[in-house]
Design a protein around this motif. Structure first.
Motif, PDB file in Angstrom:
ATOM      1  N   PRO A 164       0.813  -1.221   0.000  1.00  0.00           N
ATOM      2  CA  PRO A 164       0.000   0.000   0.000  1.00  0.00           C
ATOM      3  C   PRO A 164       0.845   1.269   0.000  1.00  0.00           C
ATOM      4  CG  PRO A 164       0.065  -0.941   2.198  1.00  0.00           C
ATOM      5  CD  PRO A 164       0.773  -1.920   1.292  1.00  0.00           C
ATOM      6  N   LYS A 165       0.508   2.183  -0.899  1.00  0.00           N
ATOM      7  CA  LYS A 165       1.175   3.475  -0.944  1.00  0.00           C
ATOM      8  C   LYS A 165       0.529   4.407   0.075  1.00  0.00           C
ATOM      9  CE  LYS A 165       2.397   7.294  -4.016  1.00  0.00           C
ATOM     10  NZ  LYS A 165       3.784   7.307  -3.497  1.00  0.00           N
ATOM     11  N   GLY A 166       1.332   5.316   0.633  1.00  0.00           N
ATOM     12  CA  GLY A 166       0.768   6.299   1.551  1.00  0.00           C
ATOM     13  C   GLY A 166       1.145   6.021   2.987  1.00  0.00           C
ATOM     14  N   SER A 167       0.192   6.190   3.903  1.00  0.00           N
ATOM     15  CA  SER A 167       0.491   6.115   5.332  1.00  0.00           C
ATOM     16  C   SER A 167       0.948   4.733   5.779  1.00  0.00           C
ATOM     17  CB  SER A 167      -0.739   6.537   6.143  1.00  0.00           C
ATOM     18  OG  SER A 167      -1.827   5.655   5.907  1.00  0.00           O
ATOM     19  N   LEU A 168       0.560   3.687   5.046  1.00  0.00           N
ATOM     20  CA  LEU A 168       0.951   2.331   5.429  1.00  0.00           C
ATOM     21  C   LEU A 168       2.258   1.883   4.783  1.00  0.00           C
ATOM     22  CD1 LEU A 168      -2.483   0.461   5.137  1.00  0.00           C
ATOM     23  CD2 LEU A 168      -1.378   1.258   7.227  1.00  0.00           C
ATOM     24  N   MET A 224       8.200  -6.026   6.304  1.00  0.00           N
ATOM     25  CA  MET A 224       8.698  -7.039   5.370  1.00  0.00           C
ATOM     26  C   MET A 224      10.206  -7.207   5.489  1.00  0.00           C
ATOM     27  SD  MET A 224       6.257  -6.638   2.023  1.00  0.00           S
ATOM     28  CE  MET A 224       6.767  -8.247   1.401  1.00  0.00           C
ATOM     29  N   ARG A 225      10.916  -6.098   5.786  1.00  0.00           N
ATOM     30  CA  ARG A 225      12.364  -6.203   6.020  1.00  0.00           C
ATOM     31  C   ARG A 225      12.631  -7.077   7.240  1.00  0.00           C
ATOM     32  NH1 ARG A 225      16.201  -4.788   9.152  1.00  0.00           N
ATOM     33  NH2 ARG A 225      14.807  -3.650  10.552  1.00  0.00           N
ATOM     34  N   LYS A 226      11.890  -6.843   8.319  1.00  0.00           N
ATOM     35  CA  LYS A 226      12.065  -7.656   9.520  1.00  0.00           C
ATOM     36  C   LYS A 226      11.640  -9.098   9.279  1.00  0.00           C
ATOM     37  CE  LYS A 226      11.569  -3.948  12.922  1.00  0.00           C
ATOM     38  NZ  LYS A 226      10.747  -3.399  14.041  1.00  0.00           N
ATOM     39  N   ASP A 230       5.611   2.915   4.507  1.00  0.00           N
ATOM     40  CA  ASP A 230       6.907   2.775   5.173  1.00  0.00           C
ATOM     41  C   ASP A 230       6.910   1.629   6.173  1.00  0.00           C
ATOM     42  OD1 ASP A 230       7.932   4.854   3.714  1.00  0.00           O
ATOM     43  OD2 ASP A 230       7.736   6.353   5.295  1.00  0.00           O
ATOM     44  N   GLN A 231       5.843   1.520   6.983  1.00  0.00           N
ATOM     45  CA  GLN A 231       5.854   0.458   7.979  1.00  0.00           C
ATOM     46  C   GLN A 231       5.649  -0.915   7.362  1.00  0.00           C
ATOM     47  OE1 GLN A 231       3.589   1.225  11.512  1.00  0.00           O
ATOM     48  NE2 GLN A 231       4.432  -0.543  12.574  1.00  0.00           N
TER      49      GLN A 231
END
Length: 299
Positions: free
Chosen positions: A11-15, A23-25, A17-18
């Motif tokens: 999802p683009k936008g407020s969701l 997904m990195r974690k 970055d997290q």
């Protein structure tokens, strides 16, 4: 192997970055270029696209994507049938779902949705609101709002808004009041039904769900370990919260222990309890306390 690639929506936008951090974690390295909506990933079986959550359910439903993370509200708005795999709460001011509420000015005579007969309503959820009004036999004008929806109500441009909130503080700050809650929403991992019926894709989607859930569950928690003389063990254990029970193991009886039986204790705790807990552990006889971060908690 050519068709063993999962097309996954972020999802683009407020969701955004997290989601990328979770997904990195979870073990995936995803790189997003400053001008690209097609990220690169270290997993050749995962092909990611960044899309607005408002439109993502449509693309999952028509098979352009196999799965993705979007808001449950946008699934309702698009009126599509998808398979829900996981439900999350993140990227929010509080650990509560978002709420779509009907709000009006404090001096408005509107006390319930039925009082909107003949009124003008602004919202981003035009299709959902239109269906609700039809179900409750209310004839009102519904228009799409590009933003600043609450301000339009406060200024009297429109009669009411159906907008999203967590705490309601912004609504109150604009001199508005909530009449009714119409929809609760939070991020969800969903799949195209045909993709879910494919064994390989289902396994891949499940893998994403399990690991992202594990990364989310690990947020705001830390691992701690310490050494404790056996005579102090019960006092220390009594202080420790744990998912199941602390892990206890014996230290090697080296000469440095001078014949005293020592044990290693390890557990997971909420990060905010550290400042209160550590002094108590020292007083109870724990030594060598180590705190370490967690990436995932599975199961």
């Amino acid at each position: 192997m050519a068709d063993q690639v999962l097309k996954f929506g972020i999802p683009k936008g407020s969701l955004e970055d997290q989601t990328l951090e979770l997904m990195r974690k979870s073990g995936w390295r995803i790189t997003v270029g400053s001008r690209s909506y097609i990220p690169t990933t270290d997993d050749p079986t995962l092909s990611c696209r960044i899309l607005r959550p408002q439109e993502m359910p449509r693309y999952i439903a028509d098979g352009s994507l196999d799965a993705g993370i979007t808001g449950s509200d946008w699934i309702v708005e698009n009126n599509v049938t998808l398979h829900q795999v996981e439900s999350f709460i993140y990227a929010k001011a509080t650990l509560t779902p978002s709420r779509w509420v009907l709000c009006v000015r404090n001096d408005s005579p509107v006390k319930r949705l039925e009082d909107l007969q003949g009124k003008r309503i602004a919202t981003e959820l035009v299709q959902f609101v239109t269906r609700i009004l039809a179900e409750r036999k209310v004839k009102a004008e519904v228009e799409f709002s590009w933003g600043a929806t609450e301000a339009k109500v406060a200024e009297g441009i429109i009669d009411a808004a159906i907008d999203v909130t967590e705490t309601g503080s912004s609504i109150r700050a604009n001199g508005l009041r909530i009449v009714e809650e119409l929809l609760v929403s939070n991020p969800v991992l969903v799949a195209n039904p045909a993709a879910w019926a494919d064994p390989w894709k289902q396994a891949k989607i499940r893998q994403l769900g399990i690991l992202i859930r594990g990364a989310l569950d690990a947020e705001n928690r830390v691992g701690i370990k310490m050494n404790v003389a056996k005579e102090n063990l019960e006092k220390v254990i009594a202080l420790l919260p744990s998912i199941t029970a602390p892990t206890i193991s014996h230290l090697y009886p080296s000469p440095a222990l001078k014949g005293v039986e020592w044990l290693a204790v390890e557990t997971v705790i909420a990060e905010q309890t550290v400042r209160e807990l550590f002094p108590k552990l020292l007083e109870a006889g724990a030594v060598g306390i180590v705190e370490f971060p967690l990436n995932k908690i599975i199961g």
